[in-house]
Design a protein around this motif. Structure first.
Motif, PDB file in Angstrom:
ATOM      1  N   HIS A  80       0.676  -1.189   0.059  1.00 40.34           N
ATOM      2  CA  HIS A  80       0.267   0.154   0.041  1.00 40.34           C
ATOM      3  C   HIS A  80       0.720   1.098   0.410  1.00 40.34           C
ATOM      4  O   HIS A  80       0.647   1.939  -1.437  1.00 40.34           O
ATOM      5  CB  HIS A  80      -0.734   0.206   1.394  1.00 40.34           C
TER       6      HIS A  80
ATOM      7  N   SER B  92       1.616   3.759  -3.121  1.00 43.71           N
ATOM      8  CA  SER B  92       1.252   5.533  -2.554  1.00 43.71           C
ATOM      9  C   SER B  92       2.730   6.191  -2.793  1.00 43.71           C
ATOM     10  O   SER B  92       2.027   7.682  -4.396  1.00 43.71           O
ATOM     11  CB  SER B  92       1.471   6.164  -1.180  1.00 43.71           C
TER      12      SER B  92
ATOM     13  N   LEU C  82      -2.030  -7.300  -4.101  1.00 41.71           N
ATOM     14  CA  LEU C  82      -1.960  -5.747  -3.393  1.00 41.71           C
ATOM     15  C   LEU C  82      -3.766  -4.644  -3.562  1.00 41.71           C
ATOM     16  O   LEU C  82      -3.483  -3.562  -3.136  1.00 41.71           O
ATOM     17  CB  LEU C  82      -1.261  -4.548  -4.011  1.00 41.71           C
ATOM     18  N   ARG C  83      -4.833  -6.133  -4.106  1.00 43.58           N
ATOM     19  CA  ARG C  83      -5.752  -5.695  -4.065  1.00 43.58           C
ATOM     20  C   ARG C  83      -6.586  -5.630  -2.913  1.00 43.58           C
ATOM     21  O   ARG C  83      -6.058  -5.941  -2.140  1.00 43.58           O
ATOM     22  CB  ARG C  83      -7.027  -6.728  -5.097  1.00 43.58           C
TER      23      ARG C  83
ATOM     24  N   TYR D 228      -6.157  -2.334  -2.776  1.00 39.39           N
ATOM     25  CA  TYR D 228      -5.704  -0.609  -2.816  1.00 39.39           C
ATOM     26  C   TYR D 228      -4.702  -0.249  -3.069  1.00 39.39           C
ATOM     27  O   TYR D 228      -5.621   1.334  -4.313  1.00 39.39           O
ATOM     28  CB  TYR D 228      -4.496  -1.086  -1.232  1.00 39.39           C
ATOM     29  N   ASN D 229      -4.493  -1.187  -4.581  1.00 36.91           N
ATOM     30  CA  ASN D 229      -3.759  -0.141  -5.546  1.00 36.91           C
ATOM     31  C   ASN D 229      -4.588   0.167  -6.679  1.00 36.91           C
ATOM     32  O   ASN D 229      -4.873   0.943  -7.177  1.00 36.91           O
ATOM     33  CB  ASN D 229      -2.878  -1.854  -6.202  1.00 36.91           C
TER      34      ASN D 229
ATOM     35  N   GLN E 181      -8.053   1.305  -5.666  1.00 35.94           N
ATOM     36  CA  GLN E 181      -8.850   2.197  -4.852  1.00 35.94           C
ATOM     37  C   GLN E 181      -8.012   3.722  -5.031  1.00 35.94           C
ATOM     38  O   GLN E 181      -8.325   4.343  -5.404  1.00 35.94           O
ATOM     39  CB  GLN E 181      -8.951   1.776  -3.701  1.00 35.94           C
ATOM     40  N   ILE E 182      -6.217   3.038  -4.800  1.00 38.09           N
ATOM     41  CA  ILE E 182      -5.743   4.755  -5.192  1.00 38.09           C
ATOM     42  C   ILE E 182      -5.610   5.015  -6.892  1.00 38.09           C
ATOM     43  O   ILE E 182      -5.624   5.958  -7.002  1.00 38.09           O
ATOM     44  CB  ILE E 182      -4.499   3.992  -4.950  1.00 38.09           C
TER      45      ILE E 182
ATOM     46  N   LYS F  37      -9.043   7.108  -7.363  1.00 39.85           N
ATOM     47  CA  LYS F  37      -9.091   7.798  -6.448  1.00 39.85           C
ATOM     48  C   LYS F  37      -8.695   9.433  -7.262  1.00 39.85           C
ATOM     49  O   LYS F  37      -8.666  10.059  -7.197  1.00 39.85           O
ATOM     50  CB  LYS F  37      -8.588   7.631  -5.268  1.00 39.85           C
TER      51      LYS F  37
ATOM     52  N   TYR G 108     -14.622   3.588  -7.874  1.00 34.22           N
ATOM     53  CA  TYR G 108     -14.155   2.245  -7.724  1.00 34.22           C
ATOM     54  C   TYR G 108     -15.100   1.630  -7.701  1.00 34.22           C
ATOM     55  O   TYR G 108     -14.860   0.186  -8.541  1.00 34.22           O
ATOM     56  CB  TYR G 108     -13.637   2.570  -6.783  1.00 34.22           C
TER      57      TYR G 108
END
Length: 296
Positions: free
Chosen positions: A1, A5, A65-66, A68-69, A71-72, A75, A81
């Motif tokens: 995550h 980022s 990483l799903r 989170y990847n 969603q980022i 965004k 999403y």
């Protein structure tokens, strides 16, 4: 995550204001300077950029990483999403077909000798190739025979590519990443996977150096159309984060209207070239086109 980022910093600082990017005198935004610095570094140290590009592409799509990847990314790109998740994963979302896509050849296309768009995106350059086989794009030029890897065909043929109509379309990260065959039918004469770099190809990058189209990894498709016998090239140009250009086509394949030619991972650029010198474009720089929109 956290790693992803960090990799998103560039996207956060560089919103995709494509209309400003393609203007004759773009505003010098942070994205403008970051893009040019990024490509200066990548041009001098391409091995670093290749590794970084592949690594970021993996971060973006890996299931480990799903979510989170995804969603980022959603965004950063102002994408709902829930829409991404409705396709199962981000890679499927990138390579989705348009809603209700059911391509059927219409006789009106033949009557108007229509040249349709193979992609969704923004027109970066459109016109006719110069006599020296260069194409004008924003404030620079690039060599089409080099980009298409057709230098041998140009030897002893001063008219090769000269005055051919061409069009450059940029695919943003939220555009559909598929390339479709926009003609009634044809045969694939040649298919070349051309090794190269992974520089950014957004219009800010082209403001810095139009040679990006010659330098980056790309795939050139050379078709002969059945109805007219004319040659058309579709060249898919990779960019940073475009870890893969996929195609199931092989030399000698017959291709039908609406058939998928290939797809990108993330957005990039498609260059279209036709040997029909009489064709006149009705589109212009900055126009947004959708798949199968008429371009002439």
């Amino acid at each position: 995550h956290g790693a992803f980022s960090l990799s998103s910093i560039f996207v956060k600082c560089c919103p995709m204001d494509v209309q400003n990017m393609v203007s004759s005198e773009p505003r010098k935004t942070p994205c403008y300077y970051m893009t040019q610095c990024y490509n200066m570094l990548g041009d001098k140290f391409p091995f670093i950029l290749v590794f970084w590009s592949k690594f970021l592409a993996w971060l973006l799509t890996t299931k480990y990483l799903r979510p989170y990847n995804e969603q980022i990314w959603a965004k950063n790109q102002n994408v709902d999403y829930k829409v991404v998740r409705s396709y199962g994963d981000l890679l499927t979302y990138f390579t989705r077909d348009p809603n209700g896509f059911d391509p059927k050849w219409d006789t009106k296309y033949e009557e108007s000798k229509a040249f349709l768009s193979p992609v969704q995106g923004t027109v970066v350059a459109v016109g006719h190739v110069n006599k020296d086989r260069t194409a004008n794009v924003l404030n620079g030029k690039f060599n089409l025979d080099v980009m298409l890897k057709e230098e041998n065909a140009a030897i002893g043929n001063v008219d090769f590519l000269a005055l051919y109509p061409f069009c450059v379309i940029f695919l943003s990260p939220t555009d559909i990443h598929n390339v479709y065959f926009p003609f009634k039918s044809g045969v694939l004469l040649d298919l070349q996977y051309i090794a190269g770099k992974y520089l950014l190809t957004n219009p800010y990058a082209i403001q810095y150096s139009s040679k990006v189209y010659e330098k980056n990894f790309r795939v050139s498709f050379k078709f002969k159309l059945h109805d007219s016998g004319q040659i058309v090239w579709l060249c898919m140009v990779s960019a940073n984060l475009v870890g893969v250009i996929e195609s199931q086509l092989k030399i000698g394949d017959t291709v039908a209207f609406g058939q998928k030619v290939g797809n990108f991972l993330l957005g990039s650029t498609v260059v279209i070239v036709s040997e029909n010198r009489r064709m006149k474009w009705k589109i212009q720089k900055g126009d947004i086109v959708n798949i199968m929109d008429q371009l002439n």
